[in-house]
Structures are given as C-alpha cells and as structure tokens.
Design a protein around this motif. Structure first.
Motif, PDB file in Angstrom:
ATOM      1  N   GLU A   1      40.612 -54.162 -34.565  1.00  0.00           N
ATOM      2  CA  GLU A   1      39.660 -54.095 -33.370  1.00  0.00           C
ATOM      3  C   GLU A   1      40.416 -53.578 -32.191  1.00  0.00           C
ATOM      4  O   GLU A   1      41.575 -53.973 -31.974  1.00  0.00           O
ATOM      5  N   PHE A   2      39.742 -52.897 -31.513  1.00  0.00           N
ATOM      6  CA  PHE A   2      40.297 -52.070 -30.132  1.00  0.00           C
ATOM      7  C   PHE A   2      39.504 -52.137 -29.055  1.00  0.00           C
ATOM      8  O   PHE A   2      37.953 -52.297 -29.183  1.00  0.00           O
ATOM      9  N   LEU A   3      40.005 -52.052 -28.031  1.00  0.00           N
ATOM     10  CA  LEU A   3      39.190 -51.714 -26.826  1.00  0.00           C
ATOM     11  C   LEU A   3      39.714 -50.104 -26.223  1.00  0.00           C
ATOM     12  O   LEU A   3      40.693 -49.675 -26.275  1.00  0.00           O
ATOM     13  N   TRP A   4      38.419 -49.479 -25.941  1.00  0.00           N
ATOM     14  CA  TRP A   4      38.723 -48.088 -25.477  1.00  0.00           C
ATOM     15  C   TRP A   4      38.342 -48.115 -24.185  1.00  0.00           C
ATOM     16  O   TRP A   4      36.934 -48.323 -23.644  1.00  0.00           O
ATOM     17  N   HIS A   5      39.199 -47.438 -23.627  1.00  0.00           N
ATOM     18  CA  HIS A   5      39.132 -47.114 -21.884  1.00  0.00           C
ATOM     19  C   HIS A   5      39.076 -45.767 -21.756  1.00  0.00           C
ATOM     20  O   HIS A   5      39.823 -44.792 -22.467  1.00  0.00           O
TER      21      HIS A   5
ATOM     22  N   GLY B   1      20.891 -48.173 -23.993  1.00  0.00           N
ATOM     23  CA  GLY B   1      20.916 -49.374 -24.703  1.00  0.00           C
ATOM     24  C   GLY B   1      21.717 -49.193 -25.926  1.00  0.00           C
ATOM     25  O   GLY B   1      21.785 -50.075 -26.867  1.00  0.00           O
ATOM     26  N   GLU B   2      22.277 -47.980 -26.152  1.00  0.00           N
ATOM     27  CA  GLU B   2      23.031 -47.644 -27.397  1.00  0.00           C
ATOM     28  C   GLU B   2      24.110 -47.266 -27.014  1.00  0.00           C
ATOM     29  O   GLU B   2      24.619 -46.735 -25.916  1.00  0.00           O
ATOM     30  N   PRO B   3      25.529 -47.392 -28.100  1.00  0.00           N
ATOM     31  CA  PRO B   3      26.549 -46.869 -27.639  1.00  0.00           C
ATOM     32  C   PRO B   3      26.875 -45.199 -27.893  1.00  0.00           C
ATOM     33  O   PRO B   3      25.852 -44.732 -28.362  1.00  0.00           O
ATOM     34  N   ALA B   4      27.533 -44.633 -27.293  1.00  0.00           N
ATOM     35  CA  ALA B   4      27.874 -43.327 -27.063  1.00  0.00           C
ATOM     36  C   ALA B   4      28.996 -42.608 -27.815  1.00  0.00           C
ATOM     37  O   ALA B   4      29.283 -41.432 -27.628  1.00  0.00           O
TER      38      ALA B   4
ATOM     39  N   ARG C   1      30.553 -48.538 -22.773  1.00  0.00           N
ATOM     40  CA  ARG C   1      30.598 -48.566 -21.439  1.00  0.00           C
ATOM     41  C   ARG C   1      29.258 -47.634 -20.948  1.00  0.00           C
ATOM     42  O   ARG C   1      28.521 -47.654 -19.797  1.00  0.00           O
ATOM     43  N   ALA C   2      28.683 -46.914 -22.210  1.00  0.00           N
ATOM     44  CA  ALA C   2      27.527 -46.266 -21.880  1.00  0.00           C
ATOM     45  C   ALA C   2      26.280 -47.283 -21.582  1.00  0.00           C
ATOM     46  O   ALA C   2      25.139 -47.012 -21.364  1.00  0.00           O
TER      47      ALA C   2
ATOM     48  N   ALA D   1      34.310 -52.001 -21.187  1.00  0.00           N
ATOM     49  CA  ALA D   1      35.057 -51.286 -21.922  1.00  0.00           C
ATOM     50  C   ALA D   1      34.321 -50.668 -23.379  1.00  0.00           C
ATOM     51  O   ALA D   1      33.547 -51.728 -23.509  1.00  0.00           O
ATOM     52  N   CYS D   2      34.764 -50.116 -23.994  1.00  0.00           N
ATOM     53  CA  CYS D   2      34.060 -49.874 -25.372  1.00  0.00           C
ATOM     54  C   CYS D   2      34.818 -50.693 -26.287  1.00  0.00           C
ATOM     55  O   CYS D   2      35.962 -50.652 -26.542  1.00  0.00           O
ATOM     56  N   ARG D   3      34.090 -51.583 -27.132  1.00  0.00           N
ATOM     57  CA  ARG D   3      34.808 -52.390 -28.141  1.00  0.00           C
ATOM     58  C   ARG D   3      34.613 -52.016 -29.521  1.00  0.00           C
ATOM     59  O   ARG D   3      33.133 -52.276 -29.741  1.00  0.00           O
ATOM     60  N   ILE D   4      35.343 -51.557 -30.333  1.00  0.00           N
ATOM     61  CA  ILE D   4      35.082 -51.218 -31.696  1.00  0.00           C
ATOM     62  C   ILE D   4      35.880 -52.171 -32.711  1.00  0.00           C
ATOM     63  O   ILE D   4      36.778 -52.615 -32.554  1.00  0.00           O
TER      64      ILE D   4
END
Length: 612
Positions: free
Chosen positions: A155-159, A175-178, A206-207, A212-215
């Motif tokens: 699990e990561f956070l992308w900045h 409404g969707e990830p990018a 973030r989109a 942040a983007c969480r994956i």
C-alpha cells in the motif's frame, strides 16, 4: 471529459497462462539480502550509480536500459490525443499496458543489477526507480511480503503524480482515478519480479479531489472483481506479444549456432538489420562482402552465414590474408606442386581446393597484392585454379565470403585494389556496425562473455558493479567487441569468486573507462570523471587528437607546422620511424596493414624497421 468505469466484461483469471508467462522470471529471484542495507532500499549513491549519460552518443542509461527525457507537457499532449482518438477506455488500456511494460523491464534489470537482493529489497527498488524516472513521489504506507507462504500486500501514497497533473490540466476533477500508466508500472514490476500476477488498484486519486493517490497491490486471485482490471490489461493478447512470451529468447539472434558454439548476441537496430541481411543472403550462392572496423565480429558473421547456408555440411575454410608473406600468398591460396620451388617436397592443395563444395572466408582481403588479387579474380570468374608450378586447371566450387576493415572504394581510387575484383566481391555487401553504434547490446554481450569465461576459467562471479556497467555503456570501444570480450575475460580472472566485477579489476583499462562516464551525484546533479580529448565532445572521435607527450618527434613536427618553431627539431628519418611505430601499434603488429595505413609498400616499412 471524465473517465468512466469500463463497460465491457473482463475475462477470468487464467492462472495456467500467467504461470507460463511469468514463470521464466523466477530465476531472477534470490534469497539473500545484504546489498541494500537494513532499510531494504538502495542508497542514494546506488541509485545515482544506476544512471549514466552519454551526450556524445545522445544516450541516457538507467540500470543498463536506454532511456528518454520527455517534457511533462509533451506527455500530456500525447495522452490527450490518445483519449480523443481511441476513446477513454481504449486509451486507458493502452497506457496501462505501456506502464506494465516499463515496470516489467525495470524489474528484470534491477534483478540483474543487484543479484544479491531478496524479494523485499528488490521489490522496494521499484518505487525508488519510479521516482528517479520522474513519474511520482512514493510514500510507503504498508508493505508485507513472505516468499515462503506466497503472501504479498503493498500500500502506497503517490504524491506529485505527473500523469494526474496532466489529466487535471486537461479535464479537471472527475469521479474516476487517472494514474493509468503508473498503475500498470506497479503491476508489471511486481508481477515480473515475483513470478505471479500482482494487480494494483487506485482507491483514491487527486484527479477525484483527494489529497493524494492511494494504491493497493496484491495477487490477482485475491481481488474479487479482477475482470475489470484484466479488461484494461488485456493480458491474453498483450502479454503473448511481449518480452515475456515463452517462445524464443529476444536477446540472441534467431540464427543457427556455429559449430564452435559462439553465438551472435544483440537486439540493437543496427545489429538486427545486419542479421536480417545475413538471413536473406545465406540460402543463396551469392558472394558476400563483410565490412566494418576491426573487432566487430566479421569472422563470427561469416561462420554463422555458412552455418545457415545450404553448404553447412561442407567445409568452411578461413584465411586471414594479412598474415601471409607476399611470397607465400599464391601457394597458400592455390596450392603447390611438388618441385615448384626449393623446399616443395610434396604437392599440397591450397585454400580454394580445401574449400571445394563449401565456403572460403578471406579476411582482410584488401591487404593482398594486386598480383594476388588478379589470381583470385580469375578463380571467381572461371571457377578454376592452377597450383603453383602446375599447368593443369583444377575446377573448384567455392562460395567466397570476403571481409575488410578498409573502404574498398577508396582503395580502388588509390590504385591499391582492383576495380574488377571489387565489383566481383561486392555482390551482396553487409556492413557490421561498431560497438559504439549498438550500445543496447553491450549489457547482453557482457552477460554472454561473463557466462562463457566463468565456465572456461572455473569462476563464479556475482555479476557487474553499476559503476562498471555505466563506464562500459559510455566508453568509445576503439577495439569493438574484441576489446569488450578481452575486458570481461580479464575481469573474470582478476575478480574473486562471489565478487562483482568492477572497474578496478580491469587494470590499466580502468582509468580510460571512467574518464568519459557521466552520472548523477547523490544530490541529483550531473558529474563526470576526468575528461579526455576522446570523450570531451560529440565530435571527439573525428577530431585530431592531442600529440602523445612521449613522442617528441611528432611534437616537433606539430610545432613546426604551427609556426611555433622556425626549424624542424628532428630528422625526417626519426619521423618516419615514429610513424611506422604508430601504424604498427594500431595494426596490432601487422606489417602489411601498417604499410597500407602509411601509403607505403610492405618492403618500405620492413626496410625502415630494419634501420631502427
């Protein structure tokens, strides 16, 4: 325009297929971890060492792979055009698969570059490389891996995602990830490294308005609705055409292996082009002329061509024309009858007769005298020869492959090579590129030579250091493949078992190798070693080189030409001797080749050697 969930149904996970596709990469995984330190991450110095710049060649290398710098705005423009041209779902799938390719290739290179790393340390190198490549800043939230039981969770956070920045600039929040390409990268890296299908998903982006983007990534079979992800990956179609398809090794040319076991290794465009020409001409009876610098592998090409021809079960007779004394050329080529001259106590066949029904390889053919050239021309035209001292013609069926490191057209213009023989030989010319024009092949050749010489000398090395890989990727290689081969063999002998070969193991070659290397410092700045005339500029290979301080005769001549001295401070005889010495050094002691460099006859060079 905002992304929507894929409407097409996916396909079920085909575990057998993925085991077949990814299983061949299990050899990349080892179980020892001591190279990355206690943090499980490469140090800043190790990451810096994995980058090399070769501006003289227009190349950037990362872990032995050629890279490209591209403006973020240009990437955004390409991304927008793909979406407009293909539609959102197809564009998302294409970018995801491109990311997969990039991640999978990085994983393979990392495993080769740091062979002592375990699963955790090798895997953790992926996010750091992704950051180094300028795509995203990665923050680890949770990471679990247990190879013994096959457990994996990440699990990561992308900045600061470049892809998200460009998406928001073009389409705003939605409404969707990018992070399509980045998801593909993470999935491809983990899957290739672990030898099983791992899928990452973006739960926040973030989109979509998140901070942040969480994956999250885990094995494919642990996701309940994996069909949606596979719809974008389209693995059955995509992976079967990728570098991970089980059929064939893309690193070795698809040609017959010569009887001596030496393989033609390469994937560069220039090498592939030459190999395709070889494949095209091999089944024919055409005469082939191989051109290229000394050490590019002309003899290996000739042997491979013979092996791929219809004459493969007949003799291949090779002759280096530069090694023949002038008075023995005819006897060696066409044979001798008993009593033809003093010492000819028995009749013996020449190379043409010994190659009857097969192939005759004439290396360095430009070194032959005009008289010998005329004899070869007659043999090619008439298909018959006469032995020295004989009178009866002998029919020969020979396919000739000739090779030279000189420009035969210029030799014809200079009157040193017969024009009619040139056109007879130049039926199907193949130019073999120098190693500096096929740098993508250097890591493959290094690995091939390492395996070969480790087996020959009974050694077990741990591979190559990143410093050495980058030094060789940016070195000019005046001796081409022969020089690389000798360097690797020297390193195999000098390094200890279990040790990675480094620049220090290459003795006197170490300093020239490092002088042209450019890399990143730990602070992210470019730095290079000591510059030389050869590596100082892109035109270095074609510019005049500085005069050797150990050659006072040439220094005096340069000063005289430059007008710095009114009187030539050395004799013409000393200049001639020095020029002959330089030509002999460059020709490897071959007097005939040295004479051609100087525009002199072999006898003139021999006379000056006796006088010295």
């Amino acid at each position: 325009m905002t992304p929507t969930t894929a409407g097409k149904p996916g396909r079920p996970v085909d575990e057998d297929f993925f085991k077949q596709v990814l299983g061949r990469h299990k050899r990349l995984i080892v179980d020892r971890a001591h190279q990355f330190g206690s943090s499980g991450l490469p140090s800043a110095e190790q990451l810096a060492q994995s980058v090399a710049f070769a501006p003289q060649d227009g190349s950037i290398w990362l872990c032995g792979q050629r890279m490209m710098l591209l403006q973020g705005s240009a990437f955004g423009a390409i991304r927008r055009e793909l979406i407009e041209a293909l539609g959102l779902d197809k564009a998302r799938g294409l970018l995801t698969r491109i990311g997969w390719q990039a991640g999978a290739r990085d994983a393979a290179q990392v495993s080769e570059q740091w062979p002592e790393g375990d699963h955790a340390s090798l895997y953790s190198a992926g996010p750091r490389l992704h950051m180094l490549e300028g795509m995203v800043n990665v923050e680890v939230v949770r990471f679990e891996i247990d190879s013994n039981i096959g457990h994996f969770y990440s699990e990561f956070l992308w900045h600061n995602s470049l892809e998200v920045d460009e998406h928001i600039a073009a389409y705003g929040l939605g409404g969707e990830p990018a992070c399509w390409m980045e998801i593909g990268y993470a999935s491809g890296y983990a899957s290739s490294l672990l030898g099983r299908l791992v899928v990452f998903r973006e739960h926040q982006c973030r989109a979509m308005g998140h901070g942040a983007c969480r994956i999250v990534g885990k094995p494919a079979e642990q996701w309940e609705d994996i069909d949606v992800d596979l719809a974008y990956l389209d693995p059955g179609d995509f992976l079967s055409r990728s570098a991970y398809h089980s059929g064939g090794d893309p690193r070795v040319a698809d040609l017959e292996v010569p009887a001596d076991g030496k393989q033609m290794v390469g994937i560069s465009a220039s090498f592939v082009a030459a190999s395709q020409l070889l494949q095209r001409v091999a089944p024919t009876q055409a005469t082939v002329l191989l051109t290229g610098e000394s050490g590019v592998g002309k003899e290996l090409f000739a042997r491979t061509l013979h092996q791929a021809s219809k004459r493969q079960h007949t003799p291949l007779v090779a002759l280096n024309c530069a090694t023949l004394p002038e008075n023995l050329v005819e006897a060696e080529l066409f044979g001798v009858e008993r009593g033809a001259y003093t010492g000819a106590e028995r009749s013996r066949p020449g190379r043409f007769e010994r190659a009857h029904g097969g192939t005759l390889f004439l290396d360095e053919i430009a070194t032959l005298s005009l008289h010998a050239q005329s004899k070869i021309l007659r043999a090619l035209q008439e298909g018959e020869i006469e032995r020295v001292g004989g009178s009866a013609p002998i029919q020969v069926d020979v396919r000739v492959i000739a090779a030279t490191n000189l420009d035969l057209r210029r030799e014809v213009e200079a009157g040193r090579f017969r024009e009619d023989l040139f056109y007879r030989l130049n039926v199907f010319p193949i130019h073999l590129p120098p190693l500096r024009e096929r740098r993508e092949d250097i890591p493959l050749l290094m690995s091939y030579f390492l395996r070969t010489f480790s087996q020959r000398h009974g050694r077990q090395l741990a591979g190559f250091s990143t410093r050495l890989v980058n030094a060789l990727l940016t070195y000019r290689f005046p001796g081409n493949i022969r020089e690389l081969q000798n360097l690797v063999e020297r390193g195999v002998i000098a390094a200890s078992d279990g040790e990675a070969m480094d620049v220090v193991h290459l003795a006197e070659a170490g300093a020239p190798l490092m002088e042209g290397a450019i890399g990143l410092t730990a602070e992210g700045r470019l730095a290079r070693g000591k510059q030389t005339t050869q590596a100082a500029s892109p035109q270095a290979a074609d510019e005049p080189q500085a005069v050797d301080s150990g050659a006072p005769e040439l220094a005096s001549l340069e000063a005289f030409f430059a007008g710095q001295e009114r009187v030539l401070g050395t004799s013409l005889e000393a200049l001639e001797r020095r020029l002959v010495q330089l030509a002999l050094e460059r020709s490897g002691g071959n007097v005939t080749a040295a004479a051609q460099m100087l525009g002199m006859s072999r006898a003139q060079v021999s006379y000056r050697l006796k006088g010295s």
